[in-house]
Design an enzyme around this catalytic site. Sequence first.
Site, PDB file in Angstrom:
ATOM      1  CE1 TYR A 144      -1.778  -0.608  -7.753  1.00  0.00           C
ATOM      2  CE2 TYR A 144      -1.753  -2.068  -9.641  1.00  0.00           C
ATOM      3  CZ  TYR A 144      -1.219  -1.010  -8.939  1.00  0.00           C
ATOM      4  OH  TYR A 144      -0.127  -0.381  -9.430  1.00  0.00           O
ATOM      5  CD  GLU A 145      -1.438  -4.526  -3.817  1.00  0.00           C
ATOM      6  OE1 GLU A 145      -1.872  -5.260  -2.912  1.00  0.00           O
ATOM      7  OE2 GLU A 145      -0.795  -4.973  -4.780  1.00  0.00           O
ATOM      8  N   GLY A 146      -6.484  -3.008  -2.328  1.00  0.00           N
ATOM      9  CA  GLY A 146      -7.573  -2.443  -1.541  1.00  0.00           C
ATOM     10  C   GLY A 146      -8.057  -1.160  -2.177  1.00  0.00           C
TER      11      GLY A 146
ATOM     12  NE  ARG B 160      -4.156  -2.014   1.664  1.00  0.00           N
ATOM     13  CZ  ARG B 160      -5.171  -2.412   2.418  1.00  0.00           C
ATOM     14  NH1 ARG B 160      -5.272  -1.992   3.656  1.00  0.00           N
ATOM     15  NH2 ARG B 160      -6.078  -3.222   1.919  1.00  0.00           N
TER      16      ARG B 160
END
Lengths: 600, 600
Positions: B439-441, B294
């Site tokens: 992406y990545e949350g 993140r």
Amino acid sequence: MLSYTPPLKDMRFVLERVLDAPEALAGMPAYAEVDADLMRQVCEEAGRFAAGVLFPLNAAGDREGCRYERGAVRTPAGYADAYRQFVDAGWPALACAPEHGGQGLPQVLNCVLNEMTSAANHGWSMYPGLAHGAYACLARYGSAALKERYLPKIVSGEWLATMCLTEAQAGSDLGLLRTRATPIGDAADGAYAITGGKIFISGGEQDMSANIVHLVLARLPDAPPGSKGVSLFLVPKWLPDGARNAVHCTGIEHKMGIRGSATCAMEFEGATGWLVGEPHRGLAAMFVMMNAARLQVGAQGLGIAETAWQNAQAYALERVQSKAAGRPESRRGEAADPIAMHAPVQRLLMTQRAWVEGGRMLAYWTALALDGAERHPDRAVRDELHGQVELITPVVKAMLTAQGYEGASQALQVFGGHGYISETGIEQYVRDARVTMIYEGTNEIQAVDLLLRKVLADGGARLEGLLARVLSTAEAECDGEDDGAHGALAPHARALCALVRRLRGAVRAIARAAEGQAALPHRVAPETLRLVGHCALAWLWLRAARAAIEAREEDPAFHDAKRATASYYFTYVLPEVEQLFGVVDGCLNQAPEDAVCFSV
Amino acid sequence: MLSYTPPLKDMRFVLERVLDAPEALAGMPAYAEVDADLMRQVCEEAGRFAAGVLFPLNAAGDREGCRYERGAVRTPAGYADAYRQFVDAGWPALACAPEHGGQGLPQVLNCVLNEMTSAANHGWSMYPGLAHGAYACLARYGSAALKERYLPKIVSGEWLATMCLTEAQAGSDLGLLRTRATPIGDAADGAYAITGGKIFISGGEQDMSANIVHLVLARLPDAPPGSKGVSLFLVPKWLPDGARNAVHCTGIEHKMGIRGSATCAMEFEGATGWLVGEPHRGLAAMFVMMNAARLQVGAQGLGIAETAWQNAQAYALERVQSKAAGRPESRRGEAADPIAMHAPVQRLLMTQRAWVEGGRMLAYWTALALDGAERHPDRAVRDELHGQVELITPVVKAMLTAQGYEGASQALQVFGGHGYISETGIEQYVRDARVTMIYEGTNEIQAVDLLLRKVLADGGARLEGLLARVLSTAEAECDGEDDGAHGALAPHARALCALVRRLRGAVRAIARAAEGQAALPHRVAPETLRLVGHCALAWLWLRAARAAIEAREEDPAFHDAKRATASYYFTYVLPEVEQLFGVVDGCLNQAPEDAVCFSV
């Protein structure tokens, strides 16, 4: 796979309940026969065409793109056939005058048509997109001979039109253009030879219409420098005698989006053309076309946002991920909920919806005002509405295109990772939408146009005309009773009254500050445009909420949702004005030497 | 043609003048040898590699994309060679511990590296992008045998790593995943057979590294349902005995952007894998990797915004259109001015700049806090900084990626019509940047993570830790004298103090309201994230302005521009908080039955 459902119900609500369009048109003899039934019928037919013929070509057209080969352009499979159907159905003639072979229907219906063709297939819609503007320009400025020769074919759609403005060194600044027009000595009909290169010409070449009518800005030999030395010419691809004119497409651009639309580089090599309007007054004539195009580009933004939102909404109701906070008791046994139940996704969807439905009211209101400006029997009313259209056109163009792009991006976000995959289709809407913030005058130019030429130029008279209408509605609602359904209107009305008063103060302060700092209004123009836009949107949402209360019993679910969306707009969208005022105030309070710098 | 110049001067200013990074690192024995000279040297080398090797492959990699053929993936021309150079130069080992063969340099330098590789070539940077997270995850949770076998190769970069989380039905909600892991009865080393399909796996297959180490989430036979039944496994493409493991790429996605990055569908057909960490505790182990990722994605947003802005700035200084309002007397004879002199274009450029330079301070501050959380000798300091990193990670991810996309779009706008043309290159940055918000949350998940898990979960303790730092700086500047240069700091400091107090009040009100309405904090989470972000950004801008005053004489032009940009941030960017508070207040005042609806 995406889908597109024409939003007929909301269109009817806006036209009939919010804007009273049938009644407004009934007051104009030219539209005496346009009643609610006819309007519905046109909307339904246009929707059938957009959804049934254009939408199925949208994704494939993006993948295939256009092909350029030795001066010719091949449009994507199905485009030409769809255009033939469009012509056969008479759509190009919709809002053209009967004396030129048109159907004589109002602009507001053309706006509905534009919204739907763009919603279904933005790339395709670029080809017929400039025809109406060219029609309006020629009808007003063309000589009798030009009108006789070209108008009927443009009205019927047999021939398509382009707008040849941009040159490599002349984009936003048309005063820098170099294309020249030289009188052809022996031509009896006053023809000119046009020479120069144009770029970014949408539909400059295509395989859809039998002829292409280029409207070209160029300089006469005796032209003064700058924008006051620019004249407008009509240059057909095929000359009246059947000869091929010396104008050719030398290539097409590879673009981020609207890949089904051919963006052409055009070379005029002594091409034969005829003057439209007066020498050196080409920009005035072109602006008739440009203003029509700006409203249409706003409708493009609206259409894109509508389709994107529809699909995001459908996906969010279907896609199941995680348990939603505050999930209903009835879903207790489920491992996860539709993402439409998750608050941040609801926020994305409702924000899109508030802008789509609000944008529709704004676009149609403007188009209806244009009808009045053109056709109202009372001269004073025409003049007043003309001023309103001038004022609001840059707002419609800039705000609805910004939201077309933003809404498409929000829809992509709802799709998550799947949204980023080309096959899903939603990313095309983001790519397509992006250009609308640039063409027909960048959104920055719209902002400067609004604040400098439309607001400050007349001492705020046209703006006051709008604000007086807004206040009259808002003040009447300020003391309204709450009927207990979905939140009272009075707090929204009071917020709107306060907004109008703050905007008046801000404009006065900008006008004062502009006397000492010429660049200052340019600096806060983007904020001012959005403030004017929110005044108009909040006004229309207040009217929509009132209309929804009055019509509730006819369809409680629809009208309750409308009121909830109005409430969403006031609670979650309108607070943008706090930021906008914050920037304007900060800029006004800044010492001139601290103003924006561009160095380093 | 675009270009990329590593912003070494601004990096030095941020690291040395604003954050005092050399001094902070000197207090950590692990980094005793890291001084300002060494840091500069690493920045310069990384910049040379990014600009010289990676950037030239960026546009071509986008055009060429990846090719999939019978299980194999061919990356764009030059990608594999660039990766070989990356490995030879030792970049993968930069921030890995010496005991595993790493160079033992701080995270803050890894963040600088990440910014520059993403700025130069986002698509390429995806391949090594997960290696450091995989390293951190394995170093903490891997068995001795796994660490011995895999860590050195990951540290050296000989082998690359992936993160195999997503399945068709399990994206944001990993609790829904179905891939299973069954103990292999006769395996002496406790191996498992992994079976299932994964999608959206970046670098799941490629032609750049000799082996690929997949970190895979799967369920053991006795796993409880949901996210508490998920375990983490290491599944190599090539097994230790040299046999090909039963994991294959079954296809790659066609995407809006990062087309040089292979986004793979992976099929695990009884592939051999080993447990990482404890059974059913896979998410905890994966989150070590996820948190590293993140921060890195935030740095991607920063890098994209930097390159986009650089190029917009260069174009704006070169492109001449129209006369600017308030143009200097010296340009009187010119027909038009560079668009960088037009106020609305200046606004676009300065907004980008304020976000780029502010985002850089935020990203580096976070990375430096991570260094302290990992390596400070004082346990209490480590714990406190660990809390700060937990708090700010979702802010860095969401705000810097939103701005990467927005900044790229603003840069495109500066290019006008030319920006929409693929050959110009800027539209690739918009397309590439878009995925970082997902992406990545997704950024919505970051917002909920921040407000629910980081702020409300500990009664605001970690947030108070940040706000106390902010207030301490701001209060010290509130009574400061103006030195007369580029506007006083005191008004900015007072605005920041007011912001902190309002944010405290808003968070308390949200916490109270959440007791009755579980969905309410989810509804205002996006606004809360940006409010926390602006507190941090305004704090860092205040420090930057102070540092620029102190260091002015060393380089007046640079430091005066820094103060002007700080002033721009406070005047034109920070007013966003007015909108954010407006939404939060409106939401808190709304009757629950008026809350966002998703019906119809």
